[in-house]
Design a protein around this motif. Structure first.
Motif, PDB file in Angstrom:
ATOM      1  N   SER A 207     -27.977  -9.801 -20.720  1.00  0.00           N
ATOM      2  CA  SER A 207     -27.570 -10.886 -21.603  1.00  0.00           C
ATOM      3  C   SER A 207     -26.862 -12.005 -21.208  1.00  0.00           C
ATOM      4  O   SER A 207     -26.572 -12.163 -19.899  1.00  0.00           O
ATOM      5  CB  SER A 207     -26.117  -9.738 -22.337  1.00  0.00           C
ATOM      6  OG  SER A 207     -24.882  -9.706 -21.437  1.00  0.00           O
TER       7      SER A 207
ATOM      8  N   GLU B 108     -17.298  -4.200 -29.922  1.00  0.00           N
ATOM      9  CA  GLU B 108     -18.334  -5.359 -29.901  1.00  0.00           C
ATOM     10  C   GLU B 108     -17.806  -6.775 -30.244  1.00  0.00           C
ATOM     11  O   GLU B 108     -17.269  -6.893 -31.463  1.00  0.00           O
ATOM     12  CB  GLU B 108     -19.394  -5.069 -30.673  1.00  0.00           C
ATOM     13  CG  GLU B 108     -20.951  -6.061 -30.157  1.00  0.00           C
ATOM     14  CD  GLU B 108     -21.962  -5.756 -30.854  1.00  0.00           C
ATOM     15  OE1 GLU B 108     -23.081  -6.514 -30.705  1.00  0.00           O
ATOM     16  OE2 GLU B 108     -22.047  -4.646 -31.413  1.00  0.00           O
TER      17      GLU B 108
ATOM     18  N   PRO C   2     -18.897 -10.998 -30.650  1.00  0.00           N
ATOM     19  CA  PRO C   2     -19.865 -12.101 -30.344  1.00  0.00           C
ATOM     20  C   PRO C   2     -19.315 -12.771 -29.144  1.00  0.00           C
ATOM     21  O   PRO C   2     -18.273 -13.189 -28.854  1.00  0.00           O
ATOM     22  CB  PRO C   2     -19.739 -12.949 -31.764  1.00  0.00           C
ATOM     23  CG  PRO C   2     -18.801 -11.891 -32.710  1.00  0.00           C
ATOM     24  CD  PRO C   2     -18.134 -11.053 -31.804  1.00  0.00           C
ATOM     25  N   TYR C   3     -20.375 -13.241 -28.413  1.00  0.00           N
ATOM     26  CA  TYR C   3     -20.415 -14.120 -27.123  1.00  0.00           C
ATOM     27  C   TYR C   3     -20.819 -15.765 -27.477  1.00  0.00           C
ATOM     28  O   TYR C   3     -22.016 -15.592 -28.006  1.00  0.00           O
ATOM     29  CB  TYR C   3     -21.181 -13.343 -26.271  1.00  0.00           C
ATOM     30  CG  TYR C   3     -21.240 -14.345 -24.845  1.00  0.00           C
ATOM     31  CD1 TYR C   3     -20.145 -14.567 -24.181  1.00  0.00           C
ATOM     32  CD2 TYR C   3     -22.254 -15.132 -24.624  1.00  0.00           C
ATOM     33  CE1 TYR C   3     -20.075 -15.560 -22.989  1.00  0.00           C
ATOM     34  CE2 TYR C   3     -22.327 -16.169 -23.507  1.00  0.00           C
ATOM     35  CZ  TYR C   3     -21.150 -16.171 -22.872  1.00  0.00           C
ATOM     36  OH  TYR C   3     -20.995 -17.128 -21.566  1.00  0.00           O
ATOM     37  N   ARG C   4     -19.972 -16.318 -27.280  1.00  0.00           N
ATOM     38  CA  ARG C   4     -20.316 -17.717 -27.599  1.00  0.00           C
ATOM     39  C   ARG C   4     -20.542 -18.533 -26.187  1.00  0.00           C
ATOM     40  O   ARG C   4     -19.663 -18.437 -25.615  1.00  0.00           O
ATOM     41  CB  ARG C   4     -19.471 -18.581 -28.441  1.00  0.00           C
ATOM     42  CG  ARG C   4     -19.360 -18.172 -29.781  1.00  0.00           C
ATOM     43  CD  ARG C   4     -18.308 -18.980 -30.655  1.00  0.00           C
ATOM     44  NE  ARG C   4     -18.335 -18.394 -32.196  1.00  0.00           N
ATOM     45  CZ  ARG C   4     -18.915 -18.882 -33.001  1.00  0.00           C
ATOM     46  NH1 ARG C   4     -20.173 -19.869 -32.747  1.00  0.00           N
ATOM     47  NH2 ARG C   4     -18.995 -18.172 -34.357  1.00  0.00           N
TER      48      ARG C   4
ATOM     49  N   LEU D 213     -23.837 -19.384 -30.663  1.00  0.00           N
ATOM     50  CA  LEU D 213     -23.640 -17.708 -30.504  1.00  0.00           C
ATOM     51  C   LEU D 213     -24.983 -17.378 -29.719  1.00  0.00           C
ATOM     52  O   LEU D 213     -26.092 -17.556 -29.711  1.00  0.00           O
ATOM     53  CB  LEU D 213     -23.945 -17.137 -31.843  1.00  0.00           C
ATOM     54  CG  LEU D 213     -22.480 -17.059 -32.649  1.00  0.00           C
ATOM     55  CD1 LEU D 213     -22.873 -16.621 -34.184  1.00  0.00           C
ATOM     56  CD2 LEU D 213     -21.535 -16.109 -32.152  1.00  0.00           C
TER      57      LEU D 213
ATOM     58  N   GLY E 140     -25.650 -13.653 -28.463  1.00  0.00           N
ATOM     59  CA  GLY E 140     -25.384 -12.107 -28.165  1.00  0.00           C
ATOM     60  C   GLY E 140     -23.913 -11.546 -28.361  1.00  0.00           C
ATOM     61  O   GLY E 140     -22.845 -12.322 -28.792  1.00  0.00           O
ATOM     62  N   SER E 141     -23.586 -10.481 -27.506  1.00  0.00           N
ATOM     63  CA  SER E 141     -22.248  -9.949 -27.538  1.00  0.00           C
ATOM     64  C   SER E 141     -21.703  -9.625 -26.040  1.00  0.00           C
ATOM     65  O   SER E 141     -22.628  -9.549 -25.116  1.00  0.00           O
ATOM     66  CB  SER E 141     -22.388  -8.933 -28.518  1.00  0.00           C
ATOM     67  OG  SER E 141     -22.849  -8.785 -29.633  1.00  0.00           O
ATOM     68  N   TRP E 142     -20.580  -9.189 -26.252  1.00  0.00           N
ATOM     69  CA  TRP E 142     -19.936  -8.619 -25.099  1.00  0.00           C
ATOM     70  C   TRP E 142     -18.936  -7.611 -25.442  1.00  0.00           C
ATOM     71  O   TRP E 142     -18.718  -7.319 -26.960  1.00  0.00           O
ATOM     72  CB  TRP E 142     -19.133  -9.667 -24.224  1.00  0.00           C
ATOM     73  CG  TRP E 142     -18.072 -10.433 -24.621  1.00  0.00           C
ATOM     74  CD1 TRP E 142     -17.797 -11.512 -25.761  1.00  0.00           C
ATOM     75  CD2 TRP E 142     -16.701 -10.020 -24.583  1.00  0.00           C
ATOM     76  NE1 TRP E 142     -16.792 -11.651 -25.882  1.00  0.00           N
ATOM     77  CE2 TRP E 142     -15.818 -10.924 -25.228  1.00  0.00           C
ATOM     78  CE3 TRP E 142     -15.901  -9.279 -23.622  1.00  0.00           C
ATOM     79  CZ2 TRP E 142     -14.336 -11.227 -25.271  1.00  0.00           C
ATOM     80  CZ3 TRP E 142     -14.388  -9.467 -23.630  1.00  0.00           C
ATOM     81  CH2 TRP E 142     -13.780 -10.353 -24.349  1.00  0.00           C
TER      82      TRP E 142
END
Length: 767
Positions: free
Chosen positions: A540, A739, A741-743, A749, A751-753
């Motif tokens: 990711s 979860e 959001p990953y920026r 944006l 995906g996520s962490w």
């Protein structure tokens, strides 16, 4: 403690000074004066004054039970020569037999120096006379090392006042004493590589025992430590302002001991007396070798070859880049031969006893007296004067530069060839492998690490524990806090009472009891506090960016889990040559020396492993970091009785489950050898334990990989483990996951962490 000191003061005792005028009859009857007259006596030894020796270059004073040795060449910064040694040795031999001599104090005349080193200018002149002069220089070093060994093994309390410049030979007179006092005027250095020599006077013994790679750094660069930093580094045991020294000497003279008091008891009383004269550490003098600089020193000076050290320094970036460039310039100014020999000395010397140290250093010194760099270095820096207004001409080394030396030149090895028939005869056979009175020094990193690993404690509790154990000794709090801070424990911790774990290893395998705290964020909410761990899925954006360090754990005992670990391991070797390098260079031509013993894990399918004597071998090995069982009867260890049995073979099934898993991991990584402290150190052999435990930091530092095993006895009741650290707990449930959001840094944006409660670190349950 003040009252304890006062109760042992002399009543109406009369003091006298050996330089005062006394009636002849009084002199003859006074035992202390008989010792003064015995300056030329040798007590069976061969050291005595010679015709032509300088008069009063050493002064001897007596005040009650205090005997003072004062180096008296202030115009030459009290530099040491043979005349001085020939006065000091017989006097110290006499004092060992005197019941009136309670404490021996070593100091230098004047305010500038205790002793700036040996009188090397005289030695360089002798060397220029040819083989006869070179032998004369070698004989001087033999004389000096005999005195240093006598000091290191002396049976009466010794105190060294390291007031002013204390370098080279002055370090030899002071560093081996049990109690060493630094002041605001102290300047410490081992400057030998600047003159084409090597750090001697026992440096092979004490420099490798310093924290991390600090000793190697000081040896190669000749960097100086001043004032309180001599104390912080562990070179001095106490820091006292110079204005207090006269009063301190008077107090020491008043101390009295019982006839049956052991040396340890006497030193403890002196130690507490010295503490009475401490007035605090200077607030404007922080710990010099700390923080990012200390981490850079460990990164750059841990390798075992000079080219690797140079490459590591060149690779430094960020806040340590300027320091690294300055250090590179320094190394290129030093004698290339000295740099190579000194690095080899630091690696070999850590295994030498104190007796072997002086005998081996004497042979190295003899070879340097025949090498052109010593005479050239001393002549260029101390003898040849530059023309008015012109800079000093630098030495012309042979070979001229570090780049001129190739691996095939084998520059250092000839200096370490043992010539048995030329072994230095010392004044006694006393010997040891670790300083017997090290408890009077500040705690070392290995001591703090051992303390932390025994039990999970808060930072505040660890510091408090050390301060209490050392009776509130000055400097304990500052040094322990710095050591804990060095490991970057729980970055982002908001609550200093949270338990912490200590880890400083190059590679770590994370056990399944919970993600590593190195990736956690400590939080507090009302009465609840604990840790949340940040996780990202492999591949990711959050993982690739390395901004989120944690990963969702795989089953560690699966093929997939071992494949992942092998990938990490190989990536470190191939892509991180300076930050995650294996010991030695990556071509395999030079690797770290093994510890004294290792476990040969054999191959997959073998049902037995065995303990081997591995000193002198080189290669890769793994190391296991584990917590011992709280029940001593469950300890699986090597004792003197079991040593031969362990070498014959060990049934894997008979070992604790964590040990079995460590063997499995080592085999899966393709590594042949494993170090486990309880098996590789003979636990009931005091000498072996002291020697090996002192080198424990180097053992972990030189391992190719360190396996950190969760302790079997520390599992929570809600998660019963049926195996070692590779087994998941039965009944374990997935932690609640949030979860997020990953920026990217540009705001996009991607995906996520994720965040989960860190079950291994939570002290009060957080949902």
């Amino acid at each position: 403690m003040i009252s304890r000191s006062l109760c042992r003061r002399a009543g109406a005792a009369v003091s006298w000074n050996s330089r005062a005028t006394m009636p002849l009859a009084s002199k003859i009857q006074n035992p202390a004066f008989r010792a003064q007259m015995a300056t030329t006596a040798t007590n069976g030894a061969t050291i005595k004054e010679l015709p032509g020796d300088e008069a009063e270059d050493v002064l001897f004073d007596t005040l009650y039970g205090l005997r003072t040795i004062e180096l008296n060449r202030p115009k030459k910064l009290n530099s040491l020569n043979g005349s001085m040694v020939r006065k000091i040795v017989p006097r110290m031999q006499e004092w060992t037999k005197s019941d009136m001599a309670n404490i021996i104090l070593l100091k230098g005349a004047g305010e500038k120096a205790m002793c700036a080193g040996g009188d090397v200018a005289e030695l360089a002149k002798w060397n220029s006379e040819g083989p006869e002069g070179q032998q004369r220089s070698t004989d001087y070093f033999g004389l000096e090392y005999k005195l240093d060994h006598m000091i290191a093994t002396y049976k009466k309390p010794l105190v060294a006042l390291m007031d002013g410049i204390t370098m080279g030979g002055g370090v030899g007179l002071s560093i081996h004493t049990p109690l060493r006092i630094a002041t605001e005027r102290t300047v410490f250095a081992m400057p030998e590589t600047t003159i084409g020599f090597f750090p001697d006077v026992g440096a092979s013994f004490f420099l490798p025992k310093m924290n991390g790679a600090v000793g190697t750094y000081l040896a190669l660069t000749s960097d100086r430590l001043k004032g309180a930093n001599v104390f912080y580094a562990g070179i001095a045991t106490h820091y006292i302002h110079s204005t207090s020294l006269p009063s301190l000497e008077a107090r020491l003279a008043e101390l009295r001991f019982n006839d049956y008091d052991t040396l340890e008891t006497r030193l403890s009383l002196i130690d507490s007396t010295l503490e009475e004269f401490t007035t605090g550490l200077p607030h404007d003098e922080p710990i010099q070798i700390a923080g990012a600089m200390r981490e850079a020193i460990d990164r750059c000076f841990s390798p075992n070859s000079v080219p690797e050290i140079i490459a590591a320094l060149e690779a430094e970036t960020g806040e340590t880049q300027e320091w690294a460039q300055k250090t590179l310039k320094t190394l290129h100014q030093r004698s290339p031969t000295s740099v190579y020999v000194t690095l080899r000395q630091m690696r070999l010397g850590k295994t030498w006893s104190i007796k072997e140290t002086f005998q081996r250093e004497h042979q190295i010194a003899a070879k340097f007296m025949r090498h052109p760099d010593f005479t050239e270095g001393v002549s260029a820096l101390l003898i040849r004067k530059p023309e008015p207004g012109q800079p000093r001409v630098p030495p012309k080394w042979q070979p001229a530069s570090l780049e001129d030396i190739k691996a095939s030149d084998n520059v250092a090895e000839p200096f370490f060839e043992v010539e048995g028939e030329k072994k230095l005869g010392l004044l006694s056979e006393e010997d040891y492998t670790s300083y017997p009175h090290a408890k009077f020094s500040l705690p070392t990193e290995s001591q703090v690490a051992q303390y932390v690993r025994r039990e999970l404690k808060s930072r505040k509790s660890i510091v408090k524990g050390f301060v209490q154990a050392r009776s509130g000794k000055q400097g304990i709090k500052e040094v322990v806090e710095e050591i804990l801070g060095k490991y970057r424990i729980n970055p982002g911790t908001l609550h200093e009472d949270l338990p912490i774990q200590l880890g400083s290893y190059r590679h770590s395998l994370i056990s399944p009891g919970g993600p590593s705290q190195l990736y956690s964020i400590a939080v507090r909410c009302g009465e609840c506090y604990g840790s949340l761990v940040a996780l990202a899925k492999d591949g990711s954006e959050a993982a690739v960016s390395r901004e989120v360090a944690g990963r969702f754990p795989l089953d560690p005992d699966s093929d997939e889990g071992f494949a992942m670990v092998s990938t990490w391991f190989n990536e470190c070797i191939e892509k991180h040559p300076h930050t995650c390098r294996l010991p030695g260079n990556l071509t395999g031509t030079e690797v770290a020396e093994f510890p004294t013993r290792l476990v040969d894990v054999g191959t997959d399918g073998d049902l037995r492993i065995r303990l081997i004597d591995s000193r002198g071998m080189t290669g890769q090995y793994a190391a296991l970091s584990h917590r011992w069982s709280l029940n001593p009867t469950e300890h699986f260890k090597t004792t003197r009785l079991l040593l031969d049995q362990r070498k014959a073979g060990i049934d894997i099934d008979a070992m604790p489950l964590n040990f079995q898993d460590a063997v499995k991991v080592t085999r899966k990584l393709g590594i042949q050898y494993l170090w486990i402290d309880s098996l590789c150190i003979v636990q009931d052999d005091t000498n072996d334990w002291e020697c090996e435990s002192a080198a424990m930091g180097q053992v972990y530092n030189h391992s190719s990989v360190t396996i950190r095993a969760a302790p079997e006895s520390s599992r929570t009741s809600s998660k019963q483990y049926t195996g070692g650290f590779l087994c998941r707990p039965t009944g374990a449930t997935d932690s609640p996951t949030v979860e997020i959001p990953y920026r990217k840094r540009n705001g996009e944006l991607a995906g996520s962490w994720f965040m989960q409660p860190d079950k291994g670190a939570t002290s009060s349950k957080i949902h």
